[in-house]
Design an enzyme around this catalytic site. Structure first.
Site, mmCIF file in Angstrom:
data_model
loop_
_atom_site.group_PDB
_atom_site.id
_atom_site.type_symbol
_atom_site.label_atom_id
_atom_site.label_comp_id
_atom_site.label_asym_id
_atom_site.label_seq_id
_atom_site.Cartn_x
_atom_site.Cartn_y
_atom_site.Cartn_z
ATOM 1 N N HIS A 217 -11.115 -29.717 48.617
ATOM 2 C CA HIS A 217 -12.328 -30.122 47.907
ATOM 3 C C HIS A 217 -11.975 -31.096 46.782
ATOM 4 O O HIS A 217 -11.674 -30.668 45.651
ATOM 5 C CB HIS A 217 -13.038 -28.901 47.325
ATOM 6 C CG HIS A 217 -13.437 -27.880 48.342
ATOM 7 N ND1 HIS A 217 -12.526 -27.031 48.937
ATOM 8 C CD2 HIS A 217 -14.646 -27.582 48.889
ATOM 9 C CE1 HIS A 217 -13.157 -26.239 49.789
ATOM 10 N NE2 HIS A 217 -14.445 -26.555 49.781
ATOM 11 N N PRO B 54 -14.604 -16.822 45.379
ATOM 12 C CA PRO B 54 -15.937 -16.227 45.498
ATOM 13 C C PRO B 54 -16.757 -16.626 44.265
ATOM 14 O O PRO B 54 -16.450 -16.200 43.139
ATOM 15 C CB PRO B 54 -15.657 -14.717 45.527
ATOM 16 C CG PRO B 54 -14.216 -14.602 45.925
ATOM 17 C CD PRO B 54 -13.550 -15.803 45.340
ATOM 18 N N HIS C 50 -17.743 -33.334 48.631
ATOM 19 C CA HIS C 50 -17.524 -31.969 48.126
ATOM 20 C C HIS C 50 -16.313 -31.303 48.756
ATOM 21 O O HIS C 50 -15.426 -30.824 48.049
ATOM 22 C CB HIS C 50 -18.763 -31.099 48.379
ATOM 23 C CG HIS C 50 -18.533 -29.640 48.116
ATOM 24 N ND1 HIS C 50 -18.624 -29.079 46.859
ATOM 25 C CD2 HIS C 50 -18.187 -28.625 48.947
ATOM 26 C CE1 HIS C 50 -18.347 -27.786 46.932
ATOM 27 N NE2 HIS C 50 -18.085 -27.481 48.195
ATOM 28 N N ARG D 35 -16.559 15.429 38.419
ATOM 29 C CA ARG D 35 -16.950 14.454 37.392
ATOM 30 C C ARG D 35 -16.721 15.056 35.995
ATOM 31 O O ARG D 35 -16.319 14.349 35.071
ATOM 32 C CB ARG D 35 -18.401 14.015 37.567
ATOM 33 C CG ARG D 35 -19.423 15.127 37.436
ATOM 34 C CD ARG D 35 -20.847 14.589 37.402
ATOM 35 N NE ARG D 35 -21.819 15.677 37.362
ATOM 36 C CZ ARG D 35 -23.050 15.543 36.898
ATOM 37 N NH1 ARG D 35 -23.481 14.378 36.438
ATOM 38 N NH2 ARG D 35 -23.880 16.567 36.901
ATOM 39 N N GLU E 6 -23.650 -3.277 37.712
ATOM 40 C CA GLU E 6 -22.434 -2.750 38.336
ATOM 41 C C GLU E 6 -21.441 -3.853 38.696
ATOM 42 O O GLU E 6 -20.238 -3.724 38.471
ATOM 43 C CB GLU E 6 -22.783 -1.948 39.598
ATOM 44 C CG GLU E 6 -23.554 -0.660 39.337
ATOM 45 C CD GLU E 6 -25.056 -0.864 39.348
ATOM 46 O OE1 GLU E 6 -25.791 0.134 39.308
ATOM 47 O OE2 GLU E 6 -25.501 -2.046 39.410
ATOM 48 N N PHE F 44 -23.369 3.042 44.655
ATOM 49 C CA PHE F 44 -23.484 1.683 44.114
ATOM 50 C C PHE F 44 -22.140 0.957 44.077
ATOM 51 O O PHE F 44 -22.037 -0.134 43.513
ATOM 52 C CB PHE F 44 -24.100 1.723 42.719
ATOM 53 C CG PHE F 44 -25.415 2.461 42.662
ATOM 54 C CD1 PHE F 44 -26.308 2.392 43.731
ATOM 55 C CD2 PHE F 44 -25.753 3.241 41.575
ATOM 56 C CE1 PHE F 44 -27.512 3.083 43.705
ATOM 57 C CE2 PHE F 44 -26.955 3.937 41.538
ATOM 58 C CZ PHE F 44 -27.834 3.856 42.608
ATOM 59 N N HIS G 221 -29.002 7.583 47.598
ATOM 60 C CA HIS G 221 -27.950 7.833 46.613
ATOM 61 C C HIS G 221 -26.770 8.615 47.189
ATOM 62 O O HIS G 221 -25.819 8.901 46.473
ATOM 63 C CB HIS G 221 -28.522 8.603 45.416
ATOM 64 C CG HIS G 221 -29.344 7.755 44.500
ATOM 65 N ND1 HIS G 221 -30.351 6.947 44.944
ATOM 66 C CD2 HIS G 221 -29.284 7.579 43.144
ATOM 67 C CE1 HIS G 221 -30.895 6.322 43.904
ATOM 68 N NE2 HIS G 221 -30.262 6.675 42.820
#
Length: 657
Positions: A31, A121, A262, A354, A408, A434, A470
């Protein structure tokens, strides 16, 4: 400003353009557009403002430079070559995008000095840079300007700002008033498909301003305007966005300004025209010594600043503490964890893992002064904040806990940035369902070999009434598929403490501690000094000569033990293997693996899908677990409904033997 200085900077920038054109052409891949378009901005930034020392690339107080638009990797490779990084000679530039070179298609952290983060990314760079700026501000609050006083500079493109993670990142940065974060936006209005108006009408300057940023703009090809904008940004207490109006492929007379430049080589004819346009009459990969000398002055300035900083460090009262944090010294942690394990085996608490994680964190955070905790708005559920921790605020960075908000992905990337910055050890939590929101940043942790620690709670159908949205059923398999990531699913408080020891002593591997919502009994009731979780899997119950082996993780260990008792009552000897970390077990030698797994039929049990269990189970072995999504009901009802029970294991065992 004297014209001769502008001319020198233009020649310095043209050296970047020439190297970018030549390397992409030789590779027939890459590029060239962004490096050519942003060469003037980058040159002014490094020439007038940046303090780095190529002879000491890990100097803690260096300025950080993040090329968020990582496809333009030849920009940073050219800069690092011109600056004189020892591992970036001209042969590396000539080997751009070739197997074994340090000049990969996108900048790879750890492949070459001077690359602060793996980018490519889009959006990850700017989000990771937010973490670096947080780390700078936290360390400055601890050690003062004499030891910590540097900027984080980012070059981002239109694509970086379109990605959703950019919103999370700029919102967090604006809220925390990260004044030493400066983003230079390559405002060229071009993406791969064509003009940006094909896909966006966003007023980016208004968006950043709404998030609390200081917003400026400049002509990205006029050094005086670039310098004035950076100088203004450095003086403002807010994070700054500089919209640099640029022409993509600047200098290529027939292709500049279009998407054609590009991501493809310019071609010999256009490169010849560009050389004429830029008054660059040197052969491919040839840089005049005078230009090397100009770039070398930047390195010399940085070396002088670094030497002065080292003198200050040597006389600082916090020198030992500062260096211990930089070197990630865990010191007394293993002994403290062993003492914690001994007490847990004696007390036999029945707690959710937890909660056991929070109990272990009391030990970890009391022992290691450089840990930084956080959560994506789930502190009271993830239990990531131990007693004595203090939250940072926009006006007070003396704390050690970060409220990342419902971001997140931004949290995960920021934690990578904190870890990459050095001197702080980050961990942060959210619900395991998540983890997919964090996944691109988790993957980069693993790819870079950065020991970020993720705490994922509510790890199965055992969370109950919140229902299938969930309840993670496929997440363990998908996360275990990421190379160089340790997924740790402890069965009780003892294994949880061991998991935290692994996470905090890891140097080149990120970890994920997967924890239950529901209470689990202590199954390790006899103290063992060795960290058995570090083996990946081990015999929790050994009946001697076995008839069947039951393998389970986390909350399903309780079920496997119950099944073993039921089988024993019928005269069937079942060994029970706890397998908290598949990846660590895979690293064990063959003798140990056979010793643990035996040669008799095996049954795996996990409240998740079977995919990934081939490490333990053969085609004739059995699996008790999930085959689809969960449901909304109390946890005990769900385990019974989905037939993840001791009775189901007993039935499978009888069929196998």
């Amino acid at each position: 400003m004297k014209d001769i200085h502008i001319t020198q900077e233009t020649r310095m920038a043209n050296a970047i353009r020439a190297l970018a054109m030549d390397a992409v052409q030789k590779a027939n891949s890459g590029h060239p557009g962004m490096p050519m378009g942003m060469a003037d901005v980058a040159t002014v930034l490094f020439n007038r403002f940046t303090y780095i020392d190529p002879s000491a690339p890990k100097w803690p107080d260096r300025d950080r430079f993040v090329l968020s638009a990582g496809h333009g990797s030849m920009l940073i490779y050219a800069i690092n070559h011109l600056l004189g990084y020892a591992d970036m000679d001209i042969e590396q530039i000539k080997a751009f995008r070739q197997l074994g070179s340090r000049t990969a298609g996108h900048p790879e952290y750890g492949h070459a000095d001077g690359i602060e983060v793996t980018t490519g990314p889009l959006g990850q760079g700017i989000a990771t840079a937010v973490g670096m700026a947080i780390a700078e501000k936290m360390k400055n609050a601890r050690y003062g300007d004499d030891l910590v006083d540097h900027f984080t500079y980012v070059i981002a493109g239109d694509g970086c700002l379109m990605e959703g993670i950019s919103h999370e990142a700029i919102d967090l940065a604006g809220h925390l008033e990260l004044g030493k974060l400066i983003v230079m936006w390559d405002d060229n209005s071009i993406t791969i498909d064509g003009d940006t108006d094909l896909s966006t009408s966003m007023d980016q300057k208004a968006r950043f301003a709404a998030a609390g940023w200081h917003v400026l703009e400049c002509d990205g090809h006029t050094p005086t305007e670039i310098a004035d904008a950076i100088e203004s940004a450095r003086k403002d207490p807010r994070p700054s966005l500089i919209a640099c109006r640029t022409i993509i492929g600047f200098g290529a007379p027939n292709k500049q300004g279009s998407h054609d430049v590009h991501g493809a080589p310019l071609g010999d004819e256009e490169i010849a025209a560009a050389r004429k346009q830029l008054h660059w009459d040197h052969a491919p990969f040839e840089i005049p010594q005078a230009i090397y000398d100009e770039w070398g002055r930047i390195a010399s300035r940085g070396a002088k600043a670094r030497a002065e900083w080292e003198q200050r460090l040597n006389t600082a009262t916090a020198r030992a503490e500062f260096l211990a944090a930089e070197e990630d010294e865990v010191g007394a942690l293993p002994a403290a964890i062993e003492a914690c394990k001994r007490k847990l085996s004696e007390d036999k608490p029945k707690v959710a893992t937890r909660k056991a994680s929070q109990m272990a964190l009391e030990v970890v955070n009391a022992t290691l002064p450089f840990t930084v905790g956080g959560s994506a708005d789930l502190t009271g559920s993830n239990l990531t904040k131990s007693s004595g921790m203090k939250s940072i605020t926009p006006t007070d960075f003396t704390g050690d806990y970060i409220h990342y908000g419902i971001r997140e992905h931004g949290m995960a990337a920021a934690m990578n940035g904190i870890a990459l910055h050095g001197g702080l050890k980050p961990y942060g939590g959210t619900f395991m369902a998540f983890a997919d929101y964090c996944r691109p940043a988790i993957r980069l942790s693993a790819l870079m070999g950065v020991p970020t620690c993720y705490v994922m709670t509510h790890d199965s159908i055992g969370l109950g009434e919140d229902g299938p949205t969930h309840q993670p059923v496929e997440h363990l398999a998908s996360l275990r598929a990421i190379p160089n990531l340790l997924v740790l699913r402890p069965a009780d408080a003892v294994e949880t403490a061991e998991a935290w020891e692994i996470a905090m002593t890891s140097k080149t591997t990120p970890t994920m501690i997967v924890a239950s919502r529901q209470n689990l009994p202590t199954v390790r009731t006899e103290h063992v000094a060795e960290n058995l979780t570090a083996r990946g899997a081990y015999l929790l119950r050994d009946p001697g000569e076995r008839d069947v082996t039951l393998i389970a993780t986390g909350s399903e260990i309780e079920i496997a033990l119950d099944a073993a008792d039921k089988l024993a009552a019928e005269g069937i000897k079942a060994a029970v293997v706890s397998a908290p970390c598949f990846e660590l077990f895979e690293q064990q030698d063959a003798v140990y693996k056979v010793e643990v797994m035996g040669t008799k039929p095996k049954i795996g049990c996990e409240a998740a899908i079977r995919q990934g269990w081939d490490l333990f189970l053969g085609p004739r072995d059995s699996f008790v677990g999930m085959t689809g999504f969960g449901a909304s009901a109390p946890a005990p009802a769900l385990y019974k409904h989905f037939n993840i029970t001791a009775e189901a294991i007993v039935s499978e065992a009888k069929e196998l033997i």
